[in-house]
Design an enzyme around this catalytic site. Structure first.
Site, mmCIF file in Angstrom:
data_model
loop_
_atom_site.group_PDB
_atom_site.id
_atom_site.type_symbol
_atom_site.label_atom_id
_atom_site.label_comp_id
_atom_site.label_asym_id
_atom_site.label_seq_id
_atom_site.Cartn_x
_atom_site.Cartn_y
_atom_site.Cartn_z
ATOM 1 N N HIS A 256 2.581 3.667 -8.808
ATOM 2 C CA HIS A 256 1.837 2.034 -9.325
ATOM 3 C C HIS A 256 3.442 0.889 -10.215
ATOM 4 O O HIS A 256 3.957 0.588 -9.875
ATOM 5 C CB HIS A 256 0.821 1.813 -9.853
ATOM 6 C CG HIS A 256 -0.082 1.861 -9.465
ATOM 7 N ND1 HIS A 256 -0.538 1.662 -7.580
ATOM 8 C CD2 HIS A 256 -1.368 2.641 -10.259
ATOM 9 C CE1 HIS A 256 -1.536 2.290 -7.184
ATOM 10 N NE2 HIS A 256 -2.532 2.298 -8.674
ATOM 11 N N ASP B 83 1.131 -1.076 0.148
ATOM 12 C CA ASP B 83 -0.247 -0.035 -0.445
ATOM 13 C C ASP B 83 1.319 0.977 -0.044
ATOM 14 O O ASP B 83 2.142 1.158 0.451
ATOM 15 C CB ASP B 83 -1.014 -0.063 0.985
ATOM 16 C CG ASP B 83 -1.965 0.981 1.476
ATOM 17 O OD1 ASP B 83 -1.903 1.451 0.267
ATOM 18 O OD2 ASP B 83 -2.630 1.108 2.251
ATOM 19 N N GLU C 92 -12.812 -4.114 -4.092
ATOM 20 C CA GLU C 92 -12.795 -2.543 -3.867
ATOM 21 C C GLU C 92 -12.460 -1.252 -5.126
ATOM 22 O O GLU C 92 -13.057 -0.642 -5.027
ATOM 23 C CB GLU C 92 -12.359 -2.156 -2.580
ATOM 24 C CG GLU C 92 -13.682 -2.809 -1.607
ATOM 25 C CD GLU C 92 -13.576 -4.008 -1.107
ATOM 26 O OE1 GLU C 92 -12.386 -5.025 -1.525
ATOM 27 O OE2 GLU C 92 -14.473 -5.098 -0.457
ATOM 28 N N LEU D 267 10.109 -21.207 -4.484
ATOM 29 C CA LEU D 267 8.828 -20.194 -3.756
ATOM 30 C C LEU D 267 7.513 -19.851 -4.318
ATOM 31 O O LEU D 267 7.001 -19.706 -5.996
ATOM 32 C CB LEU D 267 9.249 -18.584 -3.707
ATOM 33 C CG LEU D 267 8.479 -17.541 -3.080
ATOM 34 C CD1 LEU D 267 8.163 -17.416 -1.777
ATOM 35 C CD2 LEU D 267 8.746 -15.686 -3.574
HETATM 36 C C1 IPE Z 1 -5.655 -2.176 -0.269
HETATM 37 O O1 IPE Z 1 -5.589 -0.997 -0.571
HETATM 38 C C2 IPE Z 1 -5.982 -3.253 -1.633
HETATM 39 C C3 IPE Z 1 -4.379 -3.763 -1.775
HETATM 40 C C4 IPE Z 1 -2.848 -3.363 -1.295
HETATM 41 C C5 IPE Z 1 -4.574 -3.990 -3.496
HETATM 42 P P1 IPE Z 1 -6.172 -0.385 -0.223
HETATM 43 O O2 IPE Z 1 -5.280 0.969 -0.733
HETATM 44 O O3 IPE Z 1 -7.183 0.077 -1.887
HETATM 45 O O4 IPE Z 1 -7.226 0.226 0.605
HETATM 46 P P2 IPE Z 1 -7.826 0.921 1.117
HETATM 47 O O5 IPE Z 1 -9.174 1.521 0.690
HETATM 48 O O6 IPE Z 1 -7.326 1.857 1.797
HETATM 49 O O7 IPE Z 1 -8.105 -0.282 2.450
HETATM 50 C C1 IPE Z 2 -1.530 0.025 -3.427
HETATM 51 O O1 IPE Z 2 -0.967 1.492 -3.137
HETATM 52 C C2 IPE Z 2 -1.670 -0.383 -4.460
HETATM 53 C C3 IPE Z 2 -3.120 -0.950 -4.703
HETATM 54 C C4 IPE Z 2 -3.876 -0.740 -4.067
HETATM 55 C C5 IPE Z 2 -3.579 -1.158 -6.672
HETATM 56 P P1 IPE Z 2 -2.736 2.669 -3.583
HETATM 57 O O2 IPE Z 2 -2.914 2.865 -4.757
HETATM 58 O O3 IPE Z 2 -3.419 2.031 -2.697
HETATM 59 O O4 IPE Z 2 -1.471 3.948 -3.017
HETATM 60 P P2 IPE Z 2 -2.538 4.644 -1.186
HETATM 61 O O5 IPE Z 2 -2.615 3.958 -0.667
HETATM 62 O O6 IPE Z 2 -3.780 5.800 -2.597
HETATM 63 O O7 IPE Z 2 -1.402 5.664 -1.183
HETATM 64 MG MG MG Z 3 -4.250 2.264 -0.390
#
Ligand code: IPE
Ligand code: IPE
Ligand code: MG
Length: 249
Positions: free
Chosen positions: A38, A21, A68, A132
């Site tokens: 990303h 995240d 989601e 792995l």
């Molecule tokens: C969780 O991250 C999903 C992934 C890492 C793929 P999000 O960034 O989508 O989660 P929330 O919405 O902040 O909980």
């Molecule tokens: C995690 O990073 C990747 C996915 C959920 C696909 P985010 O895109 O959620 O990054 P933040 O949380 O907005 O910083």
């Molecule tokens: Mg996120």
């Protein structure tokens, strides 16, 4: 000294799950758009795979896209899907060389055809590898998975394949997309968020949770090793007392 040297190699977790995240926040901090964040995150996936292999971990589950996440702006969803296709194509040789096996869990039917085609190809190509196992959670949510399992169990009871009395913890495990894979002992989430976001709710029941403020694109092999060291300092009691555990040792 590296955290790698501190790891007790005889006691590494078999299975580590990761919620990667913070790509969007990383991008904002660097004055770029979310998509670049990303893209940068892909390097951290490579590093996590390398680190897990070096540490002798058997299973690494990475949360790549949640159910989601379909609610994000269309542009971002499309960019993530095409990034995924490109990464899968570009990484196949390297993963094969490193004896990595790949599994995908999640709501396959919701994925674009191109993603299904490329991931299927990659899964087939790596299927004989026995190093792995990387489990990629794609269009995954734990509630979706649990509901699916309940439906399949109900259908099998109806058909007479199993009876209600057969329903146990182990039977339930076997209806999940992670059947035959041990539960993760350690769950790592980057970016400072402290929640599960619908990830492996059943399987993480007794996992040790490790949260780090580092954003995913900044998460290095060394950070991964640090998480393992932190895990190894914890006392996993499973409801027992500390004294009971000491007597067993
Ligand atoms: C969780 O991250 C999903 C992934 C890492 C793929 P999000 O960034 O989508 O989660 P929330 O919405 O902040 O909980
Ligand atoms: C995690 O990073 C990747 C996915 C959920 C696909 P985010 O895109 O959620 O990054 P933040 O949380 O907005 O910083
Ligand atoms: Mg996120």
């Amino acid at each position: 000294m590296s955290f790698f040297d501190t790891i007790d190699k005889a006691k590494v977790p078999q299975h580590v799950a990761v919620i990667m995240d913070g790509n969007g926040r990383w991008a904002a901090q660097h004055g770029t758009d979310r998509i670049f964040g990303h893209q940068q995150g892909v390097e951290s996936v490579r590093n996590a795979i390398k680190a897990a292999t070096r540490a002798g971990i058997k299973y690494l589950t990475i949360y790549a896209f949640s159910t989601e996440n379909w609610n994000r702006p269309r542009f971002e969803v499309e960019a993530l899907m095409s990034l995924l296709v490109n990464v899968v194509k570009a990484e196949a040789d390297e993963l094969d060389k490193n004896n990595v096996c790949l599994k995908i869990i999640g709501d396959r039917d919701s994925l674009p055809k191109k993603v299904i085609k490329e991931t299927d190809k990659m899964v087939a190509r790596l299927s004989k590898n026995n190093g792995l196992t990387v489990i990629m959670a794609l269009s995954y949510s734990a509630r979706w998975e649990i509901i699916n399992a309940v439906k399949s169990i109900a259908a099998d009871v109806k058909k007479g394949k199993i009876s209600t009395e057969d329903i146990s913890h182990e039977l339930f495990d076997s209806y999940l997309s992670t059947a035959n894979i041990p539960d993760p002992e350690l769950m790592i989430r980057t970016s400072g968020e402290r929640r599960l976001s619908n990830f492996l709710l059943w399987q993480l029941a007794y996992a040790e949770l490790y949260f780090t403020p580092k954003l995913w694109p900044d998460f290095t092999e060394e950070d991964f090793f640090e998480a393992i060291c932190n895990f190894q300092q914890r006392e996993r009691r499973f409801g027992m007392t500390s004294e009971q555990l000491k007597k067993r040792m």
